[in-house]
Design a protein around this motif. Structure first.
Motif, PDB file in Angstrom:
ATOM      1  N   LEU A 134       0.802  -1.116   0.002  1.00 60.48           N
ATOM      2  CA  LEU A 134      -0.068   0.101   0.066  1.00 60.48           C
ATOM      3  C   LEU A 134       0.787   1.336  -0.037  1.00 60.48           C
ATOM      4  O   LEU A 134       1.809   1.383   1.048  1.00 60.48           O
ATOM      5  CB  LEU A 134      -0.922   0.114   1.351  1.00 60.48           C
ATOM      6  CG  LEU A 134      -2.254  -0.883   1.245  1.00 60.48           C
ATOM      7  CD1 LEU A 134      -3.103  -0.125   0.259  1.00 60.48           C
ATOM      8  CD2 LEU A 134      -1.857  -2.242   0.675  1.00 60.48           C
TER       9      LEU A 134
ATOM     10  N   PHE B 126      -4.285   4.572  -2.786  1.00 62.46           N
ATOM     11  CA  PHE B 126      -5.678   5.283  -2.499  1.00 62.46           C
ATOM     12  C   PHE B 126      -5.552   6.772  -2.765  1.00 62.46           C
ATOM     13  O   PHE B 126      -6.071   7.559  -2.105  1.00 62.46           O
ATOM     14  CB  PHE B 126      -6.147   4.878  -1.019  1.00 62.46           C
ATOM     15  CG  PHE B 126      -6.523   3.362  -0.707  1.00 62.46           C
ATOM     16  CD1 PHE B 126      -6.897   2.749  -1.618  1.00 62.46           C
ATOM     17  CD2 PHE B 126      -6.162   2.987   0.675  1.00 62.46           C
ATOM     18  CE1 PHE B 126      -7.373   1.290  -1.358  1.00 62.46           C
ATOM     19  CE2 PHE B 126      -6.588   1.773   0.892  1.00 62.46           C
ATOM     20  CZ  PHE B 126      -6.956   0.825  -0.112  1.00 62.46           C
ATOM     21  N   GLY B 127      -4.747   7.082  -3.829  1.00 63.71           N
ATOM     22  CA  GLY B 127      -4.519   8.370  -4.323  1.00 63.71           C
ATOM     23  C   GLY B 127      -3.246   8.824  -3.778  1.00 63.71           C
ATOM     24  O   GLY B 127      -2.716   8.314  -2.874  1.00 63.71           O
TER      25      GLY B 127
ATOM     26  N   LEU C 188      -2.991  11.391  -1.825  1.00 59.45           N
ATOM     27  CA  LEU C 188      -2.909  11.991  -0.630  1.00 59.45           C
ATOM     28  C   LEU C 188      -2.295  11.066   0.342  1.00 59.45           C
ATOM     29  O   LEU C 188      -2.277  10.035   0.237  1.00 59.45           O
ATOM     30  CB  LEU C 188      -4.420  12.166   0.039  1.00 59.45           C
ATOM     31  CG  LEU C 188      -5.242  13.340  -0.921  1.00 59.45           C
ATOM     32  CD1 LEU C 188      -6.790  13.220  -0.399  1.00 59.45           C
ATOM     33  CD2 LEU C 188      -4.407  14.561  -0.855  1.00 59.45           C
TER      34      LEU C 188
ATOM     35  N   TRP D 173      -2.437   8.935   3.774  1.00 59.12           N
ATOM     36  CA  TRP D 173      -3.542   8.908   4.759  1.00 59.12           C
ATOM     37  C   TRP D 173      -2.925   8.268   6.081  1.00 59.12           C
ATOM     38  O   TRP D 173      -1.723   7.387   5.981  1.00 59.12           O
ATOM     39  CB  TRP D 173      -4.377   7.676   4.338  1.00 59.12           C
ATOM     40  CG  TRP D 173      -5.336   8.204   3.175  1.00 59.12           C
ATOM     41  CD1 TRP D 173      -4.960   7.937   1.713  1.00 59.12           C
ATOM     42  CD2 TRP D 173      -6.470   9.051   3.103  1.00 59.12           C
ATOM     43  NE1 TRP D 173      -6.108   8.819   0.959  1.00 59.12           N
ATOM     44  CE2 TRP D 173      -7.032   9.174   1.638  1.00 59.12           C
ATOM     45  CE3 TRP D 173      -7.360   9.577   4.195  1.00 59.12           C
ATOM     46  CZ2 TRP D 173      -8.172   9.931   1.452  1.00 59.12           C
ATOM     47  CZ3 TRP D 173      -8.304  10.139   3.930  1.00 59.12           C
ATOM     48  CH2 TRP D 173      -8.935  10.432   2.479  1.00 59.12           C
TER      49      TRP D 173
HETATM   50  C1  SAM Z   1       1.501   7.790   7.361  1.00 60.33           C
HETATM   51  S1  SAM Z   1       1.476   6.877   5.821  1.00 60.33           S
HETATM   52  C2  SAM Z   1       3.279   6.991   5.772  1.00 60.33           C
HETATM   53  C3  SAM Z   1       3.692   8.176   5.165  1.00 60.33           C
HETATM   54  C4  SAM Z   1       5.163   8.265   4.708  1.00 60.33           C
HETATM   55  N1  SAM Z   1       5.830   9.537   4.919  1.00 60.33           N
HETATM   56  C5  SAM Z   1       5.167   7.793   3.356  1.00 60.33           C
HETATM   57  O1  SAM Z   1       5.994   8.456   2.744  1.00 60.33           O
HETATM   58  O2  SAM Z   1       4.889   6.716   2.885  1.00 60.33           O
HETATM   59  C6  SAM Z   1       1.547   5.049   6.605  1.00 60.33           C
HETATM   60  C7  SAM Z   1       1.336   3.934   5.583  1.00 60.33           C
HETATM   61  O3  SAM Z   1       0.041   4.091   5.132  1.00 60.33           O
HETATM   62  C8  SAM Z   1      -0.081   3.811   3.960  1.00 60.33           C
HETATM   63  N2  SAM Z   1      -0.509   4.935   2.970  1.00 60.33           N
HETATM   64  C9  SAM Z   1      -0.790   6.258   3.183  1.00 60.33           C
HETATM   65  N3  SAM Z   1      -1.241   6.860   2.419  1.00 60.33           N
HETATM   66  C10 SAM Z   1      -1.731   6.158   1.381  1.00 60.33           C
HETATM   67  C11 SAM Z   1      -2.278   6.023   0.010  1.00 60.33           C
HETATM   68  N4  SAM Z   1      -2.572   7.212  -0.381  1.00 60.33           N
HETATM   69  N5  SAM Z   1      -2.406   4.879  -0.561  1.00 60.33           N
HETATM   70  C12 SAM Z   1      -1.894   3.847  -0.081  1.00 60.33           C
HETATM   71  N6  SAM Z   1      -1.397   3.708   1.132  1.00 60.33           N
HETATM   72  C13 SAM Z   1      -1.280   4.858   1.841  1.00 60.33           C
HETATM   73  C14 SAM Z   1       1.165   3.411   3.377  1.00 60.33           C
HETATM   74  O4  SAM Z   1       1.281   2.038   3.441  1.00 60.33           O
HETATM   75  C15 SAM Z   1       2.187   4.092   4.306  1.00 60.33           C
HETATM   76  O5  SAM Z   1       3.476   3.619   4.446  1.00 60.33           O
END
Ligand code: SAM
Length: 152
Positions: free
Chosen positions: A65, A115-116, A118, A120
Motif C-alpha cells: 500500500l 488510495f490516491g 494524498l 492517509w
Molecule cells: C502515514 S503513512 C506514511 C507516510 C510516509 N511519509 C510515506 O512516505 O509513505 C503510513 C502508511 O499508510 C499507507 N498509505 C498512506 N497513504 C496512502 C495512500 N494514499 N495509498 C496507499 N497507501 C497509503 C502506506 O502503506 C504508508 O506506509
C-alpha cells in the motif's frame, strides 16, 4: 490472504470498523500487526521492513500500500483480485507505519495499491483496505453492496 500492518490498532471505533468488513470476507484475511520500529526514521523503516518481510509468506504476492503505487477503480481491483486468486497468487497486503515503507519492501512487492496521492494515516488505510477487499468480493459475487451508478 494476509495483511501485515505496522502499529497496533487500539482505538475501539477503528477496530469495530475493521471487524465490520473482516467478518464478511471469504476467503478470510488474517491480520498480522507489528510493533512500531524504534530509532531514527531510517532505522525505523529498516527494522520495520525486516519484520514486514519476515511476516509475508514466501510464496505470497506482496502488495504494498503506497501513495505512489497503482490506482484502481473498485471494479478493476475486483478483477485483479480474481486474477490473483485464479492464478494462485495469494496476496499479502502491507501497510507501513508513520515513517512509511522502506525501499526494500517496495522492491519485494509484486504489486502496489494506492488510495490516491494524498497521505492517509495508516489506521485509516487499514479500514479502507478491508472495505475495498469486501467490495471486490461483493462485485465478484454480483452482490448489490456495490452500486455502479455513476453517469457515463
Ligand atoms: C502515514 S503513512 C506514511 C507516510 C510516509 N511519509 C510515506 O512516505 O509513505 C503510513 C502508511 O499508510 C499507507 N498509505 C498512506 N497513504 C496512502 C495512500 N494514499 N495509498 C496507499 N497507501 C497509503 C502506506 O502503506 C504508508 O506506509
Amino acid at each position: 490472504m494476509r495483511l501485515v500492518a505496522v502499529g497496533r490498532m487500539k482505538d475501539k471505533s477503528e477496530r469495530a470498523l475493521v471487524e465490520r468488513y473482516l467478518k464478511r470476507l471469504r476467503p478470510a484475511l488474517d491480520i498480522v500487526e507489528l510493533p512500531d520500529g524504534r530509532g531514527s526514521p531510517d532505522e525505523i523503516k529498516r527494522r520495520e521492513a525486516q519484520a514486514i518481510l519476515a511476516a509475508c509468506p514466501a510464496q505470497s504476492l506482496v502488495v504494498a500500500l503506497d501513495e505512489g503505487g497503482r490506482t484502481y477503480s473498485s471494479v478493476a481491483f475486483a478483477t485483479t483480485m480474481q486474477t490473483w486468486q485464479a492464478t494462485g497468487r495469494t496476496p499479502c497486503f502491507v501497510i507501513g507505519g508513520a515513517e512509511g515503507l522502506d525501499a526494500s519492501v517496495l522492491q519485494r512487492a509484486g504489486a502496489t495499491l494506492s488510495f490516491g496521492t494524498l497521505t492517509w494515516p495508516h489506521m485509516l488505510v487499514r479500514i479502507m483496505l478491508v472495505e475495498q477487499i469486501y467490495r471486490a468480493q461483493a462485485i465478484a459475487a454480483g452482490h448489490p453492496y456495490h452500486r455502479a451508478g455513476r453517469p457515463d
